[in-house]
Design an enzyme around this catalytic site. Structure first.
Site, PDB file in Angstrom:
ATOM      1  N   ASN A 120       0.985  -1.181   0.003  1.00 32.78           N
ATOM      2  CA  ASN A 120      -0.038  -0.061   0.109  1.00 32.78           C
ATOM      3  C   ASN A 120       0.948   1.279  -0.008  1.00 32.78           C
ATOM      4  OD1 ASN A 120      -0.443   1.996   2.609  1.00 32.78           O
ATOM      5  ND2 ASN A 120       0.037  -0.108   3.408  1.00 32.78           N
TER       6      ASN A 120
ATOM      7  N   PHE B 285      -1.370   8.374   4.315  1.00 32.29           N
ATOM      8  CA  PHE B 285      -2.224   8.870   5.631  1.00 32.29           C
ATOM      9  C   PHE B 285      -3.432   9.792   4.913  1.00 32.29           C
ATOM     10  CE2 PHE B 285       1.960   9.728   8.336  1.00 32.29           C
ATOM     11  CZ  PHE B 285       2.057   8.221   8.535  1.00 32.29           C
TER      12      PHE B 285
ATOM     13  N   SER C  49       6.035   5.253   8.533  1.00 30.95           N
ATOM     14  CA  SER C  49       5.462   4.741   7.184  1.00 30.95           C
ATOM     15  C   SER C  49       6.360   5.170   6.079  1.00 30.95           C
ATOM     16  CB  SER C  49       4.145   5.663   7.155  1.00 30.95           C
ATOM     17  OG  SER C  49       3.636   5.596   5.636  1.00 30.95           O
TER      18      SER C  49
ATOM     19  N   ASN D  34       5.151   5.931   3.125  1.00 31.71           N
ATOM     20  CA  ASN D  34       4.488   6.610   2.213  1.00 31.71           C
ATOM     21  C   ASN D  34       4.239   7.998   2.232  1.00 31.71           C
ATOM     22  OD1 ASN D  34       3.925   4.103   0.912  1.00 31.71           O
ATOM     23  ND2 ASN D  34       2.578   3.711   2.625  1.00 31.71           N
ATOM     24  N   THR D  35       4.943   8.811   3.251  1.00 33.85           N
ATOM     25  CA  THR D  35       4.898  10.152   3.298  1.00 33.85           C
ATOM     26  C   THR D  35       6.418  10.726   3.165  1.00 33.85           C
ATOM     27  OG1 THR D  35       2.905  10.461   4.824  1.00 33.85           O
ATOM     28  CG2 THR D  35       4.467  11.985   4.811  1.00 33.85           C
TER      29      THR D  35
ATOM     30  N   LYS E 229       5.929   3.492  16.894  1.00 32.55           N
ATOM     31  CA  LYS E 229       5.879   2.419  15.902  1.00 32.55           C
ATOM     32  C   LYS E 229       7.262   2.560  15.000  1.00 32.55           C
ATOM     33  CE  LYS E 229       2.707   0.052  12.923  1.00 32.55           C
ATOM     34  NZ  LYS E 229       1.369  -0.003  12.370  1.00 32.55           N
TER      35      LYS E 229
ATOM     36  N   ASN F 183       6.292  -1.645  11.347  1.00 26.91           N
ATOM     37  CA  ASN F 183       5.300  -1.204  10.186  1.00 26.91           C
ATOM     38  C   ASN F 183       5.483  -2.073   9.058  1.00 26.91           C
ATOM     39  OD1 ASN F 183       3.779   0.757   8.679  1.00 26.91           O
ATOM     40  ND2 ASN F 183       4.236   2.340  10.138  1.00 26.91           N
TER      41      ASN F 183
END
Length: 344
Positions: free
Chosen positions: A116, A120, A183, A185-186, A221, A250
């Protein structure tokens, strides 16, 4: 039952199916006569001996739902009725944001995995806070964790202010906090895992936390892609800042050993599911041993069976969380894990 309908779900876009299923679950739970009773009768876990008290919170069982599944706190009650001992919502940011362009979620069925790059996507902390306030008024027994992050357009040097906004807004409506700096993805977010910025962020939140009459546990995390030297820093940071513990781990950016076709496994984003099982357990074991079990760890990553959960607890986890395993194996996995754990 789930094995019969899963092949149908898996024929459609994973993000669309996700929204379709959780909305129907909520409707069945809230509006269908006896719906809540049917769900609880089928899946809820009421087994003596599973209760845990971790960082001052009592959990009815040690199996929780990881962040990312309910990003806006919309489905907490319905998901809790499936047997979860706690629900983690988010990641939430101060301002609403749409996330990355679609498609942004991909099933790797040959690997029992998901990639994925959601980014966010959420409706903002004010919307979540109001939903959780209503939930707490209705059923304060549900343990809810708030996973907080920064907006995409907030530069890293201003990131602390974003985390503070989320922390302050959710303080009265969650039972614990999770600081998400892991994450993939940011853009630039994982740079906040470096020792100096992470110490500053966690110290600021902890100082704010301790000003309240009743403090909330703050967890960090972390990514599974950290080196042992970086994990050593994590242990030192947790001990020095006095936060409550760690969530390991994560999603990963590693793609080694995947069987799925090239067009899938080369998609950008974080990989979750079975390929992460071994590495996340290794990280849990390393942290537990290095810290001499001086802080609790929530184990997440590749739990698709009761044995996977037991391995993480044996490695040093106090609690575990599901996400991808929940999607591949269905809600019955929660009860199967709990039945095996109680035998111990």
């Amino acid at each position: 039952m789930y094995r019969l309908i899963k092949p149908i779900f898996f024929k459609f876009d994973p993000e669309n199916v996700h929204h379709f299923v959780v909305k129907r679950l909520k409707w069945f739970n809230d509006y269908f006569p006896l719906g809540k009773t049917i769900i609880r009768g089928s899946y809820d876990v009421n087994i003596k001996g599973l209760e845990r008290e971790v960082f001052g919170i009592k959990f009815k069982n040690p199996v929780g739902l990881a962040a990312g599944f309910d990003k806006n706190g919309e489905y907490v009650e319905a998901l809790s009725n499936l047997g979860f001992g706690f629900i983690e919502v988010g990641t939430v940011t101060p301002l609403p944001q749409p996330g990355n362009d679609k498609p942004r979620m991909f099933r790797l069925q040959e690997d029992n995995a998901i990639i994925n790059r959601m980014g966010f996507n959420n409706k903002g902390v004010d919307v979540m806070a109001e939903r959780l306030r209503l939930l707490k008024d209705k059923d304060p027994s549900i343990v809810v964790g708030g996973n907080i992050g920064k907006n995409k357009n907030t530069p890293n040097e201003d990131a602390t202010s974003d985390y503070i906004k989320c922390f302050d807004r959710l303080f009265d409506v969650v039972d614990y906090f999770v600081v998400n700096v892991s994450s993939p993805n940011t853009p630039g977010l994982r740079a906040l895992q470096e020792k100096a910025p992470l110490m500053e962020l966690l110290n600021t939140l902890q100082q704010r936390n301790l000003k309240h009459d009743i403090s909330r546990p703050i967890l960090l995390k972390i990514a599974p892609d950290l080196t042992n030297e970086q994990l050593d820093d994590i242990v030192e940071i947790v001990q020095e800042t006095g936060i409550a513990g760690v969530i390991a781990t994560n999603t990963t950016i590693d793609r080694d050993g995947l069987y799925s076709e090239e067009t899938l496994k080369t998609q950008m984003g974080g990989l979750s599911g079975k390929p992460l099982t071994k590495r996340s357990t290794e990280v849990i074991r390393y942290l537990a041993q290095k810290s001499n079990k001086s802080f609790p760890i929530i184990g997440v990553g590749g739990i698709h069976s009761p044995q996977d959960a037991k391995d993480k607890i044996d490695a040093g986890a106090s609690l575990v969380q599901l996400y991808t395993g929940f999607i591949y194996e269905g809600p019955g996995l929660i009860k199967r894990i709990c039945k095996e754990l109680v035998k111990r």
